[in-house]
Motif scaffolding. Structure first.
Motif, PDB file in Angstrom:
ATOM      1  N   THR A  44       0.985  -1.206   0.084  1.00 49.50           N
ATOM      2  CA  THR A  44       0.003   0.193  -0.038  1.00 49.50           C
ATOM      3  C   THR A  44       0.918   1.173  -0.012  1.00 49.50           C
ATOM      4  N   VAL A  45       0.273   2.169  -0.148  1.00 49.69           N
ATOM      5  CA  VAL A  45       1.180   3.745  -0.451  1.00 49.69           C
ATOM      6  C   VAL A  45       0.556   4.327   0.578  1.00 49.69           C
ATOM      7  N   ALA A  46       1.441   4.846   1.569  1.00 51.84           N
ATOM      8  CA  ALA A  46       0.905   5.686   2.958  1.00 51.84           C
ATOM      9  C   ALA A  46       0.890   7.017   2.155  1.00 51.84           C
ATOM     10  N   LEU A  47      -0.174   7.944   2.705  1.00 49.18           N
ATOM     11  CA  LEU A  47      -0.390   9.333   2.412  1.00 49.18           C
ATOM     12  C   LEU A  47       0.122  10.075   3.581  1.00 49.18           C
ATOM     13  N   GLN A  48       0.607  11.326   3.122  1.00 50.29           N
ATOM     14  CA  GLN A  48       1.106  12.160   4.167  1.00 50.29           C
ATOM     15  C   GLN A  48      -0.030  12.618   4.903  1.00 50.29           C
ATOM     16  N   ILE A  49      -0.457  12.143   6.015  1.00 55.44           N
ATOM     17  CA  ILE A  49      -1.368  12.352   7.005  1.00 55.44           C
ATOM     18  C   ILE A  49      -0.584  12.565   8.232  1.00 55.44           C
ATOM     19  N   VAL A  50      -1.191  14.131   8.810  1.00 59.33           N
ATOM     20  CA  VAL A  50      -0.632  14.605  10.129  1.00 59.33           C
ATOM     21  C   VAL A  50      -1.643  14.997  10.899  1.00 59.33           C
ATOM     22  N   PRO A  51      -1.456  14.985  12.505  1.00 60.22           N
ATOM     23  CA  PRO A  51      -2.546  15.454  13.087  1.00 60.22           C
ATOM     24  C   PRO A  51      -2.158  16.897  13.480  1.00 60.22           C
ATOM     25  N   LEU A  52      -3.141  17.515  13.565  1.00 58.52           N
ATOM     26  CA  LEU A  52      -3.206  18.846  14.043  1.00 58.52           C
ATOM     27  C   LEU A  52      -4.328  19.468  14.415  1.00 58.52           C
ATOM     28  N   ARG A  53      -4.368  20.769  14.981  1.00 57.02           N
ATOM     29  CA  ARG A  53      -5.618  21.240  15.793  1.00 57.02           C
ATOM     30  C   ARG A  53      -6.246  22.684  14.506  1.00 57.02           C
ATOM     31  N   ALA A  54      -7.437  22.556  14.367  1.00 53.49           N
ATOM     32  CA  ALA A  54      -7.874  23.616  13.619  1.00 53.49           C
ATOM     33  C   ALA A  54      -8.956  24.580  14.397  1.00 53.49           C
ATOM     34  N   GLN A  56     -13.250  28.240  18.871  1.00 50.81           N
ATOM     35  CA  GLN A  56     -13.579  27.112  18.509  1.00 50.81           C
ATOM     36  C   GLN A  56     -12.446  26.299  18.146  1.00 50.81           C
ATOM     37  N   VAL A  57     -11.830  25.285  19.002  1.00 48.43           N
ATOM     38  CA  VAL A  57     -10.568  24.348  18.468  1.00 48.43           C
ATOM     39  C   VAL A  57     -10.964  22.932  18.490  1.00 48.43           C
ATOM     40  N   ILE A  58     -10.616  22.195  17.436  1.00 44.13           N
ATOM     41  CA  ILE A  58     -10.735  20.966  17.090  1.00 44.13           C
ATOM     42  C   ILE A  58      -9.656  20.167  16.708  1.00 44.13           C
ATOM     43  N   ASP A  59      -9.274  19.270  17.438  1.00 44.99           N
ATOM     44  CA  ASP A  59      -8.259  18.147  17.185  1.00 44.99           C
ATOM     45  C   ASP A  59      -8.797  17.291  15.811  1.00 44.99           C
ATOM     46  N   THR A  60      -7.956  17.296  14.691  1.00 48.30           N
ATOM     47  CA  THR A  60      -8.248  16.532  13.530  1.00 48.30           C
ATOM     48  C   THR A  60      -6.869  15.975  12.998  1.00 48.30           C
ATOM     49  N   PHE A  61      -7.189  15.505  11.590  1.00 44.07           N
ATOM     50  CA  PHE A  61      -6.006  14.823  10.984  1.00 44.07           C
ATOM     51  C   PHE A  61      -6.074  15.594   9.477  1.00 44.07           C
ATOM     52  N   ALA A  62      -5.099  16.088   9.034  1.00 47.73           N
ATOM     53  CA  ALA A  62      -4.710  16.647   7.695  1.00 47.73           C
ATOM     54  C   ALA A  62      -3.985  15.753   6.830  1.00 47.73           C
ATOM     55  N   VAL A 122      -9.394  12.224   8.992  1.00 48.91           N
ATOM     56  CA  VAL A 122      -8.961  13.175   8.280  1.00 48.91           C
ATOM     57  C   VAL A 122     -10.154  14.356   8.019  1.00 48.91           C
ATOM     58  N   GLY A 123      -9.987  15.710   8.435  1.00 50.58           N
ATOM     59  CA  GLY A 123     -10.988  16.650   8.381  1.00 50.58           C
ATOM     60  C   GLY A 123     -10.553  17.647   7.466  1.00 50.58           C
ATOM     61  N   ILE A 124      -9.306  17.511   6.950  1.00 52.54           N
ATOM     62  CA  ILE A 124      -8.687  18.903   6.093  1.00 52.54           C
ATOM     63  C   ILE A 124      -7.800  18.475   5.001  1.00 52.54           C
ATOM     64  N   LEU A 125      -7.738  18.696   4.108  1.00 50.43           N
ATOM     65  CA  LEU A 125      -6.646  18.841   2.957  1.00 50.43           C
ATOM     66  C   LEU A 125      -6.040  20.083   2.786  1.00 50.43           C
ATOM     67  N   LEU A 126      -4.880  19.908   2.974  1.00 44.56           N
ATOM     68  CA  LEU A 126      -4.101  21.351   2.732  1.00 44.56           C
ATOM     69  C   LEU A 126      -3.273  20.899   1.327  1.00 44.56           C
ATOM     70  N   GLY A 127      -3.626  21.883   0.413  1.00 44.66           N
ATOM     71  CA  GLY A 127      -3.142  21.648  -1.048  1.00 44.66           C
ATOM     72  C   GLY A 127      -1.853  22.704  -1.181  1.00 44.66           C
ATOM     73  N   ALA A 128      -1.599  22.961  -2.542  1.00 41.88           N
ATOM     74  CA  ALA A 128      -0.606  23.525  -2.909  1.00 41.88           C
ATOM     75  C   ALA A 128      -0.669  25.122  -2.724  1.00 41.88           C
ATOM     76  N   ASP A 129      -1.999  25.476  -2.344  1.00 39.48           N
ATOM     77  CA  ASP A 129      -2.141  26.829  -2.160  1.00 39.48           C
ATOM     78  C   ASP A 129      -1.413  27.395  -0.918  1.00 39.48           C
ATOM     79  N   VAL A 130      -0.994  26.352  -0.035  1.00 42.76           N
ATOM     80  CA  VAL A 130      -0.467  26.756   1.113  1.00 42.76           C
ATOM     81  C   VAL A 130       0.914  25.935   1.170  1.00 42.76           C
ATOM     82  N   PHE A 131       1.588  25.998   0.151  1.00 41.17           N
ATOM     83  CA  PHE A 131       2.792  25.213  -0.013  1.00 41.17           C
ATOM     84  C   PHE A 131       3.719  25.360   0.881  1.00 41.17           C
ATOM     85  N   HIS A 132       4.002  26.500   1.396  1.00 42.54           N
ATOM     86  CA  HIS A 132       4.712  26.922   2.378  1.00 42.54           C
ATOM     87  C   HIS A 132       4.515  26.371   3.611  1.00 42.54           C
TER      88      HIS A 132
END
Length: 254
Positions: free
Chosen positions: A43-53, A58-64, A165-175
């Motif tokens: 299988t191919v593991a995707l780059q998934i990280v825990p973070l807080r949104a 309001q603060v929620i723990d999730t994955f991106a 996973v509740g968020i996908l972070l794309g190339a628009d926030v590549f930094h």
């Protein structure tokens, strides 16, 4: 194409467009690039990280999911509702690798995200709400699995679950999602990249990753899986084929 003066390779002539077309007023064409596979060998593991949104107070723990193949950052409706996210209603047309996409009613807002083990905050100026993020099912208990590869053993790797996973972070926030460091191992083994949100494993995860010389690690990692089902671990009394099936079952993405 005869007479073409544009600065690109001639192989691009007559090739289909892979970028979104321009749409009319209030129609935003965006491309999302994640593609999944189904293999019996790995299988191919995707780059998934825990973070807080965070939105307002309001603060929620999730994955991106970190996806530089996507032109936009996305948040699923459930997490947006938990955050009480406010934004501008708009029409959004999402295209994929093999589809020009469909237009949906969306909302575009701004949120802050930060690592679970740090107070450093990052702003996502535009995050688009969609009903659900459809991500290849993946669950990896990396704190236990990493012992099978010497290049990963000293890294602080989190357990990940794609269902959360509740968020996908794309190339628009590549930094924010760019690689700060990396670890490569033998061909066919998982790699790790350091991001602003910590280490994330990616690339190949073999279904049969272990050999006889690593039998201690087999026992250690299998024990963690079997204990979750209340059966514990005992020295193998089964055949080699049974052992292979156990390992294969353990490594399959749930």
């Amino acid at each position: 194409v005869d007479g073409c003066k544009k600065r690109h390779h001639s192989l691009l002539h007559d090739a289909p467009k892979l970028h979104p077309s321009r749409y009319g007023k209030n129609k935003h064409g965006k491309h999302v690039g994640t593609v999944s596979i189904d293999s019996s060998k790995y299988t191919v593991a995707l780059q998934i990280v825990p973070l807080r949104a965070k939105f307002n107070n309001q603060v929620i723990d999730t994955f991106a999911l970190l996806d530089p193949g996507s032109q936009i950052s996305i948040i699923d409706q459930k997490l947006a509702d938990q955050l009480n996210l406010k934004g501008k209603p708009t029409a959004l047309k999402i295209g994929t690798i093999n589809s020009s996409g469909e237009t949906i009613s969306s909302l575009c807002g701004s949120i802050n995200v930060f690592p679970t083990r740090s107070s450093e905050s990052f702003t996502i100026p535009e995050v688009w709400v969609i009903p659900k993020l459809n991500i290849s099912p993946q669950r990896f208990d990396w704190p236990k699995l990493k012992v099978n590869w010497s290049h990963l053993r000293d890294l602080d790797l989190p357990s990940i679950d794609s269902d959360k996973v509740g968020i996908l972070l794309g190339a628009d926030v590549f930094h924010l999602i760019r690689q700060l460091d990396y670890r490569f191992g033998p061909s066919g083994s998982p790699s790790a990249v350091l991001t602003n949100f910590g280490w994330a494993c990616t690339s190949h995860v073999p279904l049969y990753p272990l050999c006889d010389s690593e039998s201690k690690d087999v026992k250690l990692t299998l024990k963690g899986t079997l204990d979750r089902h209340g059966s514990g671990f005992s020295p193998p009394s089964h055949t080699l084929d049974d052992t292979h099936e156990l390992v294969a079952s353990f490594w399959r993405t749930e």
